[in-house]
Write a protein that holds these residues in place. Sequence first.
Motif, PDB file in Angstrom:
ATOM      1  N   TRP A  41     -13.220   8.829 -46.673  1.00 13.28           N
ATOM      2  CA  TRP A  41     -14.672   8.797 -46.850  1.00 13.28           C
ATOM      3  C   TRP A  41     -15.109   7.421 -47.350  1.00 13.28           C
ATOM      4  O   TRP A  41     -14.555   6.894 -48.310  1.00 13.28           O
ATOM      5  N   VAL A  42     -16.093   6.855 -46.680  1.00 14.12           N
ATOM      6  CA  VAL A  42     -16.567   5.502 -46.989  1.00 14.12           C
ATOM      7  C   VAL A  42     -18.072   5.547 -47.220  1.00 14.12           C
ATOM      8  O   VAL A  42     -18.826   5.974 -46.344  1.00 14.12           O
ATOM      9  N   GLU A  43     -18.512   5.097 -48.378  1.00 10.26           N
ATOM     10  CA  GLU A  43     -19.952   5.042 -48.660  1.00 10.26           C
ATOM     11  C   GLU A  43     -20.590   3.898 -47.849  1.00 10.26           C
ATOM     12  O   GLU A  43     -19.942   2.903 -47.525  1.00 10.26           O
ATOM     13  N   TYR A  44     -21.862   4.052 -47.545  1.00 12.48           N
ATOM     14  CA  TYR A  44     -22.553   3.089 -46.677  1.00 12.48           C
ATOM     15  C   TYR A  44     -22.349   1.621 -47.068  1.00 12.48           C
ATOM     16  O   TYR A  44     -22.026   0.786 -46.210  1.00 12.48           O
ATOM     17  N   PRO A  45     -22.524   1.240 -48.343  1.00 15.65           N
ATOM     18  CA  PRO A  45     -22.405  -0.185 -48.667  1.00 15.65           C
ATOM     19  C   PRO A  45     -21.001  -0.747 -48.459  1.00 15.65           C
ATOM     20  O   PRO A  45     -20.836  -1.972 -48.406  1.00 15.65           O
ATOM     21  N   ASP A  46     -20.007   0.132 -48.332  1.00 13.36           N
ATOM     22  CA  ASP A  46     -18.620  -0.319 -48.196  1.00 13.36           C
ATOM     23  C   ASP A  46     -18.138  -0.373 -46.754  1.00 13.36           C
ATOM     24  O   ASP A  46     -17.009  -0.806 -46.491  1.00 13.36           O
ATOM     25  N   ILE A  47     -18.962   0.062 -45.810  1.00 16.10           N
ATOM     26  CA  ILE A  47     -18.504   0.167 -44.420  1.00 16.10           C
ATOM     27  C   ILE A  47     -18.056  -1.184 -43.866  1.00 16.10           C
ATOM     28  O   ILE A  47     -16.977  -1.309 -43.278  1.00 16.10           O
ATOM     29  N   GLU A  48     -18.867  -2.211 -44.051  1.00 16.46           N
ATOM     30  CA  GLU A  48     -18.514  -3.513 -43.470  1.00 16.46           C
ATOM     31  C   GLU A  48     -17.207  -4.041 -44.042  1.00 16.46           C
ATOM     32  O   GLU A  48     -16.348  -4.511 -43.280  1.00 16.46           O
ATOM     33  N   SER A  49     -17.026  -3.975 -45.343  1.00 15.30           N
ATOM     34  CA  SER A  49     -15.807  -4.516 -45.934  1.00 15.30           C
ATOM     35  C   SER A  49     -14.574  -3.737 -45.489  1.00 15.30           C
ATOM     36  O   SER A  49     -13.516  -4.326 -45.227  1.00 15.30           O
ATOM     37  N   VAL A  50     -14.694  -2.421 -45.379  1.00 16.45           N
ATOM     38  CA  VAL A  50     -13.568  -1.610 -44.924  1.00 16.45           C
ATOM     39  C   VAL A  50     -13.235  -1.940 -43.467  1.00 16.45           C
ATOM     40  O   VAL A  50     -12.069  -2.093 -43.092  1.00 16.45           O
ATOM     41  N   CYS A  51     -14.250  -2.060 -42.630  1.00 19.17           N
ATOM     42  CA  CYS A  51     -14.024  -2.408 -41.220  1.00 19.17           C
ATOM     43  C   CYS A  51     -13.347  -3.769 -41.083  1.00 19.17           C
ATOM     44  O   CYS A  51     -12.394  -3.935 -40.313  1.00 19.17           O
ATOM     45  N   ARG A  52     -13.823  -4.737 -41.821  1.00 19.71           N
ATOM     46  CA  ARG A  52     -13.214  -6.064 -41.759  1.00 19.71           C
ATOM     47  C   ARG A  52     -11.777  -6.025 -42.270  1.00 19.71           C
ATOM     48  O   ARG A  52     -10.897  -6.698 -41.715  1.00 19.71           O
ATOM     49  N   GLN A  53     -11.546  -5.245 -43.303  1.00 24.32           N
ATOM     50  CA  GLN A  53     -10.216  -5.181 -43.903  1.00 24.32           C
ATOM     51  C   GLN A  53      -9.168  -4.656 -42.928  1.00 24.32           C
ATOM     52  O   GLN A  53      -8.031  -5.145 -42.896  1.00 24.32           O
ATOM     53  N   ILE A  54      -9.544  -3.671 -42.115  1.00 22.11           N
ATOM     54  CA  ILE A  54      -8.550  -3.094 -41.199  1.00 22.11           C
ATOM     55  C   ILE A  54      -8.676  -3.640 -39.779  1.00 22.11           C
ATOM     56  O   ILE A  54      -7.965  -3.188 -38.874  1.00 22.11           O
ATOM     57  N   GLY A  55      -9.563  -4.593 -39.580  1.00 26.10           N
ATOM     58  CA  GLY A  55      -9.614  -5.295 -38.302  1.00 26.10           C
ATOM     59  C   GLY A  55     -10.445  -4.640 -37.224  1.00 26.10           C
ATOM     60  O   GLY A  55     -10.184  -4.849 -36.032  1.00 26.10           O
ATOM     61  N   ALA A  56     -11.444  -3.864 -37.606  1.00 28.14           N
ATOM     62  CA  ALA A  56     -12.319  -3.243 -36.611  1.00 28.14           C
ATOM     63  C   ALA A  56     -13.335  -4.257 -36.098  1.00 28.14           C
ATOM     64  O   ALA A  56     -13.826  -5.098 -36.851  1.00 28.14           O
ATOM     65  N   ALA A  57     -13.651  -4.165 -34.827  1.00 24.60           N
ATOM     66  CA  ALA A  57     -14.673  -5.031 -34.247  1.00 24.60           C
ATOM     67  C   ALA A  57     -16.055  -4.477 -34.567  1.00 24.60           C
ATOM     68  O   ALA A  57     -16.233  -3.263 -34.694  1.00 24.60           O
ATOM     69  N   PRO A  58     -17.053  -5.332 -34.720  1.00 23.33           N
ATOM     70  CA  PRO A  58     -18.425  -4.832 -34.898  1.00 23.33           C
ATOM     71  C   PRO A  58     -18.869  -4.074 -33.659  1.00 23.33           C
ATOM     72  O   PRO A  58     -18.434  -4.378 -32.542  1.00 23.33           O
ATOM     73  N   THR A  59     -19.725  -3.083 -33.833  1.00 19.82           N
ATOM     74  CA  THR A  59     -20.187  -2.308 -32.693  1.00 19.82           C
ATOM     75  C   THR A  59     -21.400  -2.942 -32.010  1.00 19.82           C
ATOM     76  O   THR A  59     -21.685  -2.654 -30.855  1.00 19.82           O
ATOM     77  N   ARG A  60     -22.107  -3.800 -32.734  1.00 21.35           N
ATOM     78  CA  ARG A  60     -23.239  -4.526 -32.151  1.00 21.35           C
ATOM     79  C   ARG A  60     -23.637  -5.613 -33.140  1.00 21.35           C
ATOM     80  O   ARG A  60     -23.007  -5.773 -34.178  1.00 21.35           O
ATOM     81  N   ASN A  61     -24.692  -6.340 -32.818  1.00 25.86           N
ATOM     82  CA  ASN A  61     -25.210  -7.359 -33.723  1.00 25.86           C
ATOM     83  C   ASN A  61     -26.508  -6.892 -34.374  1.00 25.86           C
ATOM     84  O   ASN A  61     -27.283  -6.133 -33.776  1.00 25.86           O
ATOM     85  N   LYS A  62     -26.742  -7.367 -35.580  1.00 26.34           N
ATOM     86  CA  LYS A  62     -28.003  -7.102 -36.251  1.00 26.34           C
ATOM     87  C   LYS A  62     -29.092  -7.965 -35.620  1.00 26.34           C
ATOM     88  O   LYS A  62     -28.788  -8.910 -34.871  1.00 26.34           O
ATOM     89  N   PRO A  63     -30.373  -7.680 -35.891  1.00 28.17           N
ATOM     90  CA  PRO A  63     -31.462  -8.479 -35.305  1.00 28.17           C
ATOM     91  C   PRO A  63     -31.338  -9.976 -35.564  1.00 28.17           C
ATOM     92  O   PRO A  63     -31.767 -10.794 -34.752  1.00 28.17           O
ATOM     93  N   ASP A  64     -30.725 -10.341 -36.708  1.00 26.35           N
ATOM     94  CA  ASP A  64     -30.587 -11.768 -37.012  1.00 26.35           C
ATOM     95  C   ASP A  64     -29.307 -12.359 -36.436  1.00 26.35           C
ATOM     96  O   ASP A  64     -28.989 -13.529 -36.686  1.00 26.35           O
ATOM     97  N   GLY A  65     -28.575 -11.579 -35.642  1.00 31.73           N
ATOM     98  CA  GLY A  65     -27.385 -12.078 -34.974  1.00 31.73           C
ATOM     99  C   GLY A  65     -26.077 -11.836 -35.696  1.00 31.73           C
ATOM    100  O   GLY A  65     -24.996 -12.044 -35.133  1.00 31.73           O
ATOM    101  N   ARG A  66     -26.146 -11.403 -36.959  1.00 35.16           N
ATOM    102  CA  ARG A  66     -24.916 -11.119 -37.694  1.00 35.16           C
ATOM    103  C   ARG A  66     -24.241  -9.872 -37.139  1.00 35.16           C
ATOM    104  O   ARG A  66     -24.909  -8.977 -36.634  1.00 35.16           O
ATOM    105  N   PRO A  67     -22.913  -9.796 -37.218  1.00 32.12           N
ATOM    106  CA  PRO A  67     -22.215  -8.611 -36.713  1.00 32.12           C
ATOM    107  C   PRO A  67     -22.568  -7.375 -37.522  1.00 32.12           C
ATOM    108  O   PRO A  67     -22.753  -7.446 -38.745  1.00 32.12           O
ATOM    109  N   HIS A  68     -22.673  -6.257 -36.839  1.00 30.93           N
ATOM    110  CA  HIS A  68     -23.020  -4.990 -37.488  1.00 30.93           C
ATOM    111  C   HIS A  68     -21.839  -4.027 -37.334  1.00 30.93           C
ATOM    112  O   HIS A  68     -21.407  -3.725 -36.216  1.00 30.93           O
TER     113      HIS A  68
END
Length: 248
Positions: A41-68
Amino acid sequence: MATEIVFYDIPSSLPNKAWSPNTLKTRYALNYKGLAYKTVWVEYPDIESVCRQIGAAPTRNKPDGRPHFTLPMIHDPSTGATIADSAKIAAYVDATYPDRPSLMPAGTVGLHRAFEDAAHPLIGPIYPYCLPASHALLNPVSAAYFRRTREELWGKTLENLTPAGDADRVEWKKLEDGFGKMDEWIRASGEGSKYLMGDVLCYADMWMAAYLLWLKLVLPGRWGEIASWHGGRWGTLLQNLEKYETVL
């Protein structure tokens, strides 16, 4: 070494924690295929750090171009693969575990993608109803993140998002009609068809069921009406898939 798949989901205060339609699609899929997995179980604010930690690719980009980065996500220690996005996860487990029941039968991956593109606009009215109701069930750290990001996206407070009065009647009818269109697709395979492919369950049915289960979980007072739409199709669909809701 551990071989069970690690499935990353978002918790809530509900008894079984699971609630998100996007991650429910993957939970249905893993349970239907009978794959061994455990939920992290991963709380919302931790999703990005957990994804980066295990090497998951972003599913899309945010409006400002940053990976989401989003959930659902799985890590399969048997292959070392890390996959995000429910449809990609379904295609992956079909390809990797072909001896198990198929989610997207051979030659239908593209058709399933087309189904998602066609079906998602039909259920657009679901969000102003289910987002505020979902927020009320989140743990505090996720609730704060959820409020900030959804209010930025919609340009109004969660309290002002849910339609009321005449707007409620109009938007609720749009939602009913959207599911009505999907009912038409199912009936096109034969008037007595249980699923989109007739009597054969597939990922598209799980996709629909995930949004229906979301409605049932966060808007229990309106579920009886929804379950009765279109000859009771949607209540029956959830009953048929109930055995695949298990939280492991």
